[in-house]
Design a protein around this motif. Structure first.
Motif, PDB file in Angstrom:
ATOM      1  N   GLY A 353       3.863 -17.863  12.527  1.00 14.50           N
ATOM      2  CA  GLY A 353       5.312 -18.099  12.438  1.00 14.50           C
ATOM      3  C   GLY A 353       6.204 -17.376  11.792  1.00 14.50           C
ATOM      4  N   GLU A 354       5.675 -16.865  10.835  1.00 11.29           N
ATOM      5  CA  GLU A 354       6.383 -16.257   9.498  1.00 11.29           C
ATOM      6  C   GLU A 354       6.486 -14.882   9.711  1.00 11.29           C
ATOM      7  N   ALA A 355       7.416 -14.102   8.889  1.00 12.68           N
ATOM      8  CA  ALA A 355       7.525 -12.742   9.036  1.00 12.68           C
ATOM      9  C   ALA A 355       6.377 -12.257   8.100  1.00 12.68           C
ATOM     10  N   HIS A 356       6.058 -11.138   8.323  1.00 11.21           N
ATOM     11  CA  HIS A 356       4.918 -10.441   7.556  1.00 11.21           C
ATOM     12  C   HIS A 356       5.670  -9.447   6.609  1.00 11.21           C
ATOM     13  N   LEU A 357       6.035 -10.063   5.398  1.00 13.26           N
ATOM     14  CA  LEU A 357       6.960  -9.071   4.600  1.00 13.26           C
ATOM     15  C   LEU A 357       5.979  -8.214   3.893  1.00 13.26           C
ATOM     16  N   ILE A 358       6.468  -6.944   3.730  1.00 12.77           N
ATOM     17  CA  ILE A 358       5.960  -5.798   3.171  1.00 12.77           C
ATOM     18  C   ILE A 358       5.652  -6.079   1.536  1.00 12.77           C
ATOM     19  N   SER A 359       6.779  -7.027   0.928  1.00 13.85           N
ATOM     20  CA  SER A 359       6.881  -7.389  -0.371  1.00 13.85           C
ATOM     21  C   SER A 359       5.471  -8.283  -0.629  1.00 13.85           C
ATOM     22  N   ASP A 360       5.078  -9.223   0.521  1.00 20.13           N
ATOM     23  CA  ASP A 360       3.693  -9.826   0.261  1.00 20.13           C
ATOM     24  C   ASP A 360       2.586  -9.124  -0.059  1.00 20.13           C
ATOM     25  N   LEU A 361       2.755  -7.853   0.255  1.00 20.25           N
ATOM     26  CA  LEU A 361       1.614  -6.755  -0.135  1.00 20.25           C
ATOM     27  C   LEU A 361       1.547  -6.522  -1.694  1.00 20.25           C
ATOM     28  N   GLN A 362       2.383  -6.910  -2.495  1.00 22.07           N
ATOM     29  CA  GLN A 362       2.337  -6.644  -3.677  1.00 22.07           C
ATOM     30  C   GLN A 362       0.937  -6.639  -4.401  1.00 22.07           C
ATOM     31  N   ALA A 363       0.618  -5.572  -5.048  1.00 25.16           N
ATOM     32  CA  ALA A 363      -0.646  -5.425  -5.878  1.00 25.16           C
ATOM     33  C   ALA A 363      -1.989  -5.976  -5.032  1.00 25.16           C
ATOM     34  N   GLN A 364      -1.862  -5.948  -3.720  1.00 27.27           N
ATOM     35  CA  GLN A 364      -3.285  -6.147  -2.863  1.00 27.27           C
ATOM     36  C   GLN A 364      -4.007  -4.995  -3.228  1.00 27.27           C
ATOM     37  N   GLY A 365      -3.706  -3.878  -3.639  1.00 30.61           N
ATOM     38  CA  GLY A 365      -4.680  -2.559  -3.845  1.00 30.61           C
ATOM     39  C   GLY A 365      -5.528  -3.048  -4.714  1.00 30.61           C
ATOM     40  N   TRP A 366      -5.475  -4.154  -5.487  1.00 25.30           N
ATOM     41  CA  TRP A 366      -6.257  -4.525  -6.686  1.00 25.30           C
ATOM     42  C   TRP A 366      -7.083  -5.880  -6.182  1.00 25.30           C
ATOM     43  N   ALA A 372      -6.857  -2.911   1.619  1.00 23.15           N
ATOM     44  CA  ALA A 372      -5.674  -1.950   1.097  1.00 23.15           C
ATOM     45  C   ALA A 372      -6.004  -0.441   1.518  1.00 23.15           C
ATOM     46  N   LEU A 373      -7.098  -0.228   1.168  1.00 28.10           N
ATOM     47  CA  LEU A 373      -7.535   1.352   1.280  1.00 28.10           C
ATOM     48  C   LEU A 373      -7.411   1.698   2.657  1.00 28.10           C
ATOM     49  N   ALA A 374      -7.984   0.987   3.343  1.00 23.79           N
ATOM     50  CA  ALA A 374      -7.811   1.158   4.969  1.00 23.79           C
ATOM     51  C   ALA A 374      -6.537   1.358   5.404  1.00 23.79           C
ATOM     52  N   LEU A 375      -5.627   0.293   5.079  1.00 15.48           N
ATOM     53  CA  LEU A 375      -4.144   0.601   5.488  1.00 15.48           C
ATOM     54  C   LEU A 375      -3.796   1.899   4.773  1.00 15.48           C
ATOM     55  N   THR A 376      -3.973   2.118   3.461  1.00 14.10           N
ATOM     56  CA  THR A 376      -3.474   3.402   3.021  1.00 14.10           C
ATOM     57  C   THR A 376      -3.930   4.535   3.764  1.00 14.10           C
ATOM     58  N   ILE A 377      -5.116   4.692   4.189  1.00 15.97           N
ATOM     59  CA  ILE A 377      -5.748   5.890   4.979  1.00 15.97           C
ATOM     60  C   ILE A 377      -4.837   5.838   6.355  1.00 15.97           C
ATOM     61  N   CYS A 378      -4.757   4.768   6.972  1.00 17.02           N
ATOM     62  CA  CYS A 378      -4.159   4.664   8.267  1.00 17.02           C
ATOM     63  C   CYS A 378      -2.655   5.081   8.096  1.00 17.02           C
ATOM     64  N   LEU A 379      -1.963   4.801   7.107  1.00 19.00           N
ATOM     65  CA  LEU A 379      -0.515   5.069   6.977  1.00 19.00           C
ATOM     66  C   LEU A 379      -0.371   6.498   6.785  1.00 19.00           C
ATOM     67  N   VAL A 427       4.949   1.167   1.482  1.00 15.34           N
ATOM     68  CA  VAL A 427       4.034   0.134   1.847  1.00 15.34           C
ATOM     69  C   VAL A 427       3.074   0.662   0.641  1.00 15.34           C
ATOM     70  N   VAL A 428       2.586   1.900   0.640  1.00 19.32           N
ATOM     71  CA  VAL A 428       1.468   2.046  -0.158  1.00 19.32           C
ATOM     72  C   VAL A 428       1.956   1.972  -1.751  1.00 19.32           C
ATOM     73  N   LYS A 434       2.602  -1.594  -8.516  1.00 21.98           N
ATOM     74  CA  LYS A 434       2.876  -2.939  -9.695  1.00 21.98           C
ATOM     75  C   LYS A 434       1.553  -2.988 -10.366  1.00 21.98           C
ATOM     76  N   PRO A 435       1.869  -3.701 -11.639  1.00 19.43           N
ATOM     77  CA  PRO A 435       0.740  -3.858 -12.236  1.00 19.43           C
ATOM     78  C   PRO A 435      -0.366  -4.673 -12.064  1.00 19.43           C
ATOM     79  N   GLU A 436      -1.309  -4.512 -12.243  1.00 22.03           N
ATOM     80  CA  GLU A 436      -2.527  -5.538 -11.819  1.00 22.03           C
ATOM     81  C   GLU A 436      -2.336  -6.946 -12.108  1.00 22.03           C
ATOM     82  N   SER A 437      -1.543  -7.361 -12.990  1.00 13.38           N
ATOM     83  CA  SER A 437      -1.397  -8.560 -13.475  1.00 13.38           C
ATOM     84  C   SER A 437      -0.442  -9.353 -12.654  1.00 13.38           C
ATOM     85  N   SER A 438       0.564  -8.489 -12.003  1.00 14.33           N
ATOM     86  CA  SER A 438       1.271  -9.199 -11.264  1.00 14.33           C
ATOM     87  C   SER A 438       1.105 -10.305 -10.272  1.00 14.33           C
ATOM     88  N   ILE A 439       1.612 -11.120  -9.962  1.00 15.00           N
ATOM     89  CA  ILE A 439       1.473 -12.199  -9.090  1.00 15.00           C
ATOM     90  C   ILE A 439       1.173 -11.600  -7.573  1.00 15.00           C
TER      91      ILE A 439
END
Lengths: 483, 116
Positions: A353-366, A372-379, A427-428, A434-439
């Motif tokens: 029911g909520e929006a899938h915000l791009i900002s929610d993906l912050q630091a998911q690469g770590w 995250a890598l799969a999304l990067t390749i597709c994008l 998105v990537v 963003k630094p690894e330590s970020s929330i």
């Protein structure tokens, strides 16, 4: 002349028969056998594999069912990428539905029926199966879009899709009626012959074509008819969005190509080039520029989908053998990379029911490196960066445009690809820079979704490095697609 | 009792014109009305205008010697469109019932969460 179907007629449409019968059987068993419900996803996957096997194994006899359906290399090429897309959809739907607490067998059953519709539509060479396929594709999708019926966002998307889709279907029917009146046949091949024998467009033919092309443009979400797409894509359950972002487009675009190429519209009327290029260029500009400002990733992918249909339209305008190959390669690439991106979006979602915000993906690469890598390749592939499959497909389409003498279409397409890279790279950037330590938002892990996303990403990468088999298959299929 | 000669003497262009008028009525209904049921009825009118257009052309081809098979093709199309319209009605009405349950109204303006 009475038509009596023979066994080869039935054998030719065996995959469609398998899927239809299984869709009905799934519903029936889900009522009677309770324990069976737990494995319905796995059973559906098995059915899809069997249908794909049947398409590959049995001969492709050409025209069957009294010349209304043509089962040939085009059918096998298109059916296989449709079935591959549905396979990934069903695979990623299991954990998704469990999380949303909407585990119902109807979901799989409707998905299979829509698949049959798309397959029929891609093989249809008569107006009747074309229309029936279109409706069999659309009607289950209206229900699937509104599948989370206690979530108002999903219901609203279903309502919008229904009204717009039925509106477009009515235009297609009326257009087909006018084409029938103008040419005196419902067979698309005979229609093409009749039209090419005329000199220029008469009003009846022009109105009929406007109805059919307009209706198809609605279904493809091309530029002036696109406004429903972002709402519907955002509101649908994510696996359904994945399905409706690729399967209807693949089928409708093939049907549109058959119509345009069969009538040789480029020679017939100078106005088609104007109309077609407005559809193509308008979609590219609108899709890419509107994608930049989106905050919801599903909405961003919706605008990117509009732009991608604009690129594919370039191949439809070029027509001929080059254009046909371009359409087939482009649709298979778009299917693979978009379905992979949506598998990752399904992974990175908590509440539908909520929006899938791009900002929610912050630091998911770590935090979640594989999705995250799969999304990067597709994008990257959607942006057309070499050596991925998306680059090969764009290269084919723009190469066809240059060979066909439409250098300006190719130039505009390349410029648009550069613009589009910006919205994908954003998105990537959010995921990695963003630094690894970020929330980071905590997303619950899912092995199934990770595996589905990783598999498609590997596919995009491998086919991009070694595209020869796909290109050859598309070339062979295109020989059957053009008149 | 209906006069068969009278029916045949209606030119097919009149039927075609009627189908065009119905299509226009349907389009205006979808675009202007806000009640879901009225929109739905307008969609059905649009589909059926296609049916009528097929019937008109079938009538035209039936009158031309040697094109009877073509006329039958068009008439067959009509039955399939009617069946599709019924299936569409089932899906559409189900959606409207779900909307009414959730929102207590079938005014489509109430469905307006999804914006930019």
């Amino acid at each position: 002349m009475l038509f009596v179907p023979s066994s080869s007629d039935f054998l030719a449409i065996l995959p469609e028969i398998i899927l239809t019968v299984s869709a009905a059987a799934l519903l029936l068993f889900s009522i009677s056998a309770r324990p069976f419900k737990r494995y319905v996803g796995e059973i559906t996957l098995f059915i899809i594999v069997v249908a794909g096997w049947a398409r590959l194994t049995f001969p492709l006899p050409g025209k069957v069912w009294g010349g209304t359906i043509q089962i040939d290399a085009v059918s096998s090429f298109v059916d296989l990428y449709i079935l591959a897309a549905v396979f990934v959809c069903v695979w990623s739907a299991g954990p998704f539905l469990r999380r949303a607490e909407y585990e119902h067998t109807e979901f799989y059953s409707l998905l299979l029926l829509a698949t049959v519709g798309a397959m029929v539509m891609a093989s249809a060479v008569d107006a009747l199966p074309l229309f029936l396929g279109l409706e069999l594709l659309s009607l289950p999708l209206y229900a699937l879009t509104a599948f989370l019926k206690r979530t108002s966002i999903s219901l609203e998307a279903g309502l919008k899709y229904f009204v717009v889709g039925a509106f477009a279907s009515a235009f297609v029917v009326y257009g087909l009626a006018l084409l029938y009146g103008a040419t005196g046949t419902t067979n698309l091949v005979a229609m093409g012959h009749a039209v090419r024998a005329m000199d220029g467009l008469n009003p009846l033919l022009a109105l009929g074509l406007a109805g059919v092309v307009g209706g198809f443009a609605f279904k493809l979400a091309l530029f002036p008819f696109h406004s429903w797409a972002p709402d519907v894509w955002q509101g649908s359950p994510t696996p359904v969005t994945a399905f409706l972002s690729v399967v209807p487009k693949g089928a409708v675009l093939i049907a549109l190509f058959r119509l345009v190429d069969g009538m040789d519209l480029l020679i017939l009327s100078s106005r088609w080039l104007i109309v077609g290029s407005i559809l193509a260029i308008g979609s590219q500009f609108l899709g890419n520029f509107a994608a930049i400002v989106q905050r919801d990733i599903k909405r961003m992918l919706a605008y990117s989908g509009i732009a991608h249909m604009g690129y594919a339209m370039v191949a439809v305008i070029v027509a001929g053998l080059d254009g046909g190959t371009g359409v087939l390669v482009y649709m298979s690439a778009y299917t693979l990379m978009n379905i992979g991106a949506f598998a990752v979006v399904a992974f990175f979602s908590i509440d539908e029911g909520e929006a899938h915000l791009i900002s929610d993906l912050q630091a998911q690469g770590w935090h979640r490196p594989i999705p995250a890598l799969a999304l990067t390749i597709c994008l990257f592939s959607l942006a057309g960066i070499p050596p991925l499959f998306g680059f090969t497909a764009k290269f084919m389409v723009f190469g066809a445009a240059v060979n066909g003498g439409f250098v300006w279409l190719a130039v505009i397409g390349v410029v648009n690809s550069l613009v589009s890279a910006f919205c994908y790279l954003r998105v990537v950037y959010v995921m990695y820079m963003k630094p690894e330590s970020s929330i980071a938002t905590e997303f619950s892990p899912s092995f199934t979704l990770t595996a589905a996303a990783a598999l498609t990403a590997v596919g995009v990468f491998v086919i991009g490095l070694y595209p020869t088999p796909i290109l050859t298959a598309a070339r062979v299929a295109a020989l059957n697609l053009v008149r | 009792m209906m006069n068969a000669d009278l029916l045949i003497s209606v030119p097919y262009t009149w039927v075609l014109a009627l189908s065009g008028v119905l299509l226009a009525i349907g389009i205006l209904g979808v675009l202007l009305r806000r009640n879901a049921i009225t929109i739905f009825l307008s969609l059905e009118i649009m589909l059926n205008s296609g049916t009528l257009a097929f019937a008109a052309f079938a009538m035209h081809f039936a009158a031309i010697p040697g094109m009877e098979a073509t006329a039958l093709n068009g008439q067959m199309f009509i039955f399939f469109i009617i069946a599709i319209a019924a299936a569409e009605a089932a899906v559409g009405l189900a959606l409207f019932i779900a909307l009414h349950r959730l929102k207590g109204s079938i005014d489509v303006d109430r469905a307006n969460i999804l914006r930019w």
